[in-house]
Design an enzyme around this catalytic site. Structure first.
Site, PDB file in Angstrom:
ATOM      1  N   ASP A 231       0.834  -1.205   0.000  1.00  0.00           N
ATOM      2  CA  ASP A 231       0.000   0.000   0.000  1.00  0.00           C
ATOM      3  C   ASP A 231       0.873   1.261   0.000  1.00  0.00           C
ATOM      4  O   ASP A 231       1.854   1.346   0.753  1.00  0.00           O
ATOM      5  CB  ASP A 231      -0.854  -0.036   1.279  1.00  0.00           C
ATOM      6  CG  ASP A 231      -1.946   1.016   1.290  1.00  0.00           C
ATOM      7  OD1 ASP A 231      -2.802   0.987   0.398  1.00  0.00           O
ATOM      8  OD2 ASP A 231      -1.946   1.871   2.200  1.00  0.00           O
ATOM      9  N   GLU A 285      14.628 -15.315   0.109  1.00  0.00           N
ATOM     10  CA  GLU A 285      14.970 -16.445   0.989  1.00  0.00           C
ATOM     11  C   GLU A 285      13.874 -17.507   0.950  1.00  0.00           C
ATOM     12  O   GLU A 285      14.083 -18.650   1.334  1.00  0.00           O
ATOM     13  CB  GLU A 285      15.109 -15.973   2.441  1.00  0.00           C
ATOM     14  CG  GLU A 285      16.331 -15.147   2.715  1.00  0.00           C
ATOM     15  CD  GLU A 285      16.344 -14.663   4.167  1.00  0.00           C
ATOM     16  OE1 GLU A 285      15.829 -15.380   5.063  1.00  0.00           O
ATOM     17  OE2 GLU A 285      16.844 -13.542   4.388  1.00  0.00           O
TER      18      GLU A 285
HETATM   19  C1  NOJ Z   1      -4.393   2.939  -0.871  1.00  0.00           C
HETATM   20  C2  NOJ Z   1      -5.526   2.030  -0.623  1.00  0.00           C
HETATM   21  O1  NOJ Z   1      -5.815   1.327  -1.801  1.00  0.00           O
HETATM   22  C3  NOJ Z   1      -6.670   2.879  -0.152  1.00  0.00           C
HETATM   23  O2  NOJ Z   1      -7.863   2.168  -0.096  1.00  0.00           O
HETATM   24  C4  NOJ Z   1      -6.305   3.456   1.194  1.00  0.00           C
HETATM   25  O3  NOJ Z   1      -7.310   4.343   1.605  1.00  0.00           O
HETATM   26  C5  NOJ Z   1      -4.989   4.211   1.128  1.00  0.00           C
HETATM   27  N1  NOJ Z   1      -3.990   3.514   0.387  1.00  0.00           N
HETATM   28  C6  NOJ Z   1      -4.445   4.457   2.507  1.00  0.00           C
HETATM   29  O4  NOJ Z   1      -4.008   3.262   3.082  1.00  0.00           O
END
Ligand code: NOJ
Length: 588
Positions: A231, A285
């Site tokens: 993310d 790994e």
């Molecule tokens: C990207 C994620 O896909 C989204 O849903 C989220 O709100 C933001 N990152 C923050 O984590």
């Protein structure tokens, strides 16, 4: 003699690892299948429905976060990275899901959220309880505020979800100096949250943060997961000194006019790459080897970056050979519905990734964007909306679905790895008339409704037309209400029905696999009219089948080449390919 144009992207080999051509299906756990009937999907629900993914013909599933969380951002605010939220089940349920998926030949990718934790994470609670300047606070980005008492945020950054990116952790401590005046003993302290105030940003200059995430990776690798979707991969490192940045911290790093804000101090800093190099060493790994020591093409564990980075050459840095395996390619998703733009997106994406030897990924929908069946129902070139509300202009549902099927037909012909978002295989539209009271996206809440947000693409899945909540569960509860159109699009209404979107996806995925399209070389088709996109796909062997994909965006129907029509995204018009329709042909 006519000479065939040389491929502008070369074919792969049979020994290519799985992730170079895999089709990966995104399951949004809240909304796929609810075994308990409480209105929120869960892991046992997903496990029970896995055979559906085998029938669909995908290689892997990616699960959005299922970790323990207060759900300030639907689970992207993680309170414990080593546990499952009770809403979704238990760790034993996660183990059962992974085991069942593997039994069925499906890989499992989980979401990793390293930019921020939840406010309820033990580290953040400890930080709040500790003093400014303490080691507990040094895991996050705490700073004194500006102004005599620190009453102003430390800089001018805005949150992706609107409003300031800073939340005050504690007010100033002010003392009476005994002479009728006051003295500031300590300025107010603030913490950075690029997203919601329930998502404090970690400080990735702190080695403890690195150690913790390495341990989290190993925790899940030991449980058998095949990879991580990372993310906000472009956000972990911030520019030293956290300098002011007047523009909004748009996730895509774009200015309002669409140009890249390459100087945004919160995005795409060079320091992120060291983090991913270290993670790659950890994942390597865990690679499985054959008895002769060579790498099993089926045995890699992968990292996929969610990095909204422009231009493509910078995005490609995330997938250099010693970093991540894949990065989402939002270029194709963002391309306007025009032949020249689509061609540019396809060719630039392949070119950019070829520079570093990485496969390209393709994606049209996910849990953050308006579903492509609705997005494409607006006039070509309309900027991508952040959600659609009842009083907004509504998309043309028919045109949207026709184009969505056509763009997917182009996408699944392309070499590389493709991501599908749950329900797109049914042609599910965005919920565009969701009542405000139902909305839960922090963007909507923080902006007091000025930004509609992402709830409309997160609606529970539609399985059986006549069952409660369209088969999402047996009670009819749903954390977001389904629009009326969903039951008519349920799996059981489309299963085995010729021409249905579900059968189109099944056919595309089957033929893609049979003809090796995911690892094919690709070349332009000479003489293609301006408003048509056409490519030839062919594997490395001389006797590998050739497949032509043709997408017609012009007003008039066009002739198809001589040969077998393998699949079309919609009905042909007297053997010709009508507007907003795509076909795969095995040329004679
Ligand atoms: C990207 C994620 O896909 C989204 O849903 C989220 O709100 C933001 N990152 C923050 O984590």
């Amino acid at each position: 003699m006519t000479t065939e144009p040389a491929p502008f992207h070369s074919p792969g080999t049979p020994d290519d690892p799985w992730w170079r051509h895999a089709v990966i299906y995104q399951v949004y756990p809240r909304s796929w299948a609810d075994s308990t009937g409480d209105g929120v999907g869960d892991l046992p629900g997903i496990t029970a429905r896995l055979p559906y993914l085998v029938d669909l013909g995908v290689d892997a599933l990616w699960l959005s976060p299922f970790y323990r969380s207060p759900m300030a951002d639907a689970g992207y605010d993680v309170a414990d990275y080593r546990d499952i939220d009770p809403l979704f089940g238990t760790l034993a349920d996660a183990d059962a899901l992974i085991a069942r998926a593997h039994e069925l030949g499906l890989k499992v990718i989980v979401d990793l959220v390293p930019n921020h934790t939840s406010r309820e994470h033990a580290w953040f609670q400890a930080a709040l309880a500790a003093e400014p300047g303490s080691p507990e606070r040094a895991r996050y980005l705490f700073r004194d505020g500006r102004g005599p008492h620190g009453e102003e945020p430390p800089n001018d950054w805005s949150s992706v979800f609107t409003g300031s990116a800073w939340t005050m952790a504690e007010p100033a401590v002010v003392e009476d100096d005994g002479h009728g005046a006051t003295r500031v003993v300590r300025k107010a302290q603030w913490y950075l949250n690029l997203f919601d105030s329930g998502q404090p940003d970690l400080d990735w200059t702190n080695p403890e943060v690195h150690e913790e995430f390495d341990a989290i990776l190993r925790f899940w690798l030991d449980r058998g997961v095949d990879g991580f979707r990372v993310d906000v991969a472009h956000g972990l490192v911030k520019k030293e000194g956290l300098p002011d940045f007047a523009d909004r911290a748009d996730m895509a790093g774009t200015n309002p006019d669409g140009t890249a804000t390459s100087d945004a101090p919160m995005w795409d800093q060079d320091g992120v790459h060291d983090i991913y190099r270290a993670w790659r060493r950890t994942l390597d790994e865990y690679v499985t080897r054959r008895p002769d020591g060579s790498i099993d093409p089926d045995g890699d564990r992968i990292l996929v970056a969610e990095a909204w980075v422009e231009p493509i050459e910078r995005a490609a840095l995330y997938v250099r050979p010693d970093e991540m395996h894949q990065a989402f390619n939002f270029h194709y998703l963002n391309a306007p519905w025009r032949a020249a733009d689509l061609r540019e997106a396809v060719e630039e994406s392949l070119h950019g990734n070829d520079l570093v030897g990485a496969p390209t990924t393709w994606v049209l929908s996910n849990h953050d964007v308006v579903r492509h069946a609705s997005r494409l129902g607006f006039a070509p070139g309309t900027p991508r909306p952040n959600g659609i509300a009842a009083d907004d202009p509504q998309p043309d549902a028919e045109a949207g679905l026709r184009r969505a099927r056509a763009q997917t037909t182009l996408m699944l012909a392309l070499p590389g790895s493709a991501y599908l978002y749950q329900g797109e295989e049914l042609g599910l539209p965005e919920h565009t008339t969701l009542p405000d009271e139902a909305r839960q996206d922090p963007t909507f809440l923080r902006s007091h409704g000025a930004e509609t947000g992402r709830d409309g693409c997160r609606i529970p899945m539609s399985w059986e037309a006549d069952a409660p909540a369209a088969g999402f569960n047996t009670t009819g509860e749903a954390w977001l209400p389904q629009p009326e159109s969903y039951s008519g699009l349920a799996v059981d209404r489309q299963d085995g029905v010729e021409g249905s979107t579900l059968e189109l996806y099944r056919a595309l995925l089957r033929i893609r696999r049979e003809r090796g399209l995911g690892s094919a070389g690709i070349s332009a088709v000479p003489g293609t009219p301006d408003d048509v996109v056409a490519y030839d796909l062919q594997g490395a062997d001389d006797d590998a089948p050739r497949t032509r994909v043709i997408l017609n965006l012009g007003a008039e129907a066009v002739e198809l080449p001589q040969g077998d029509v393998l699949v079309t995204s919609g009905p042909l018009d007297d053997g010709r390919l009508p507007t907003d329709t795509a076909a795969w042909v095995a040329p004679a």
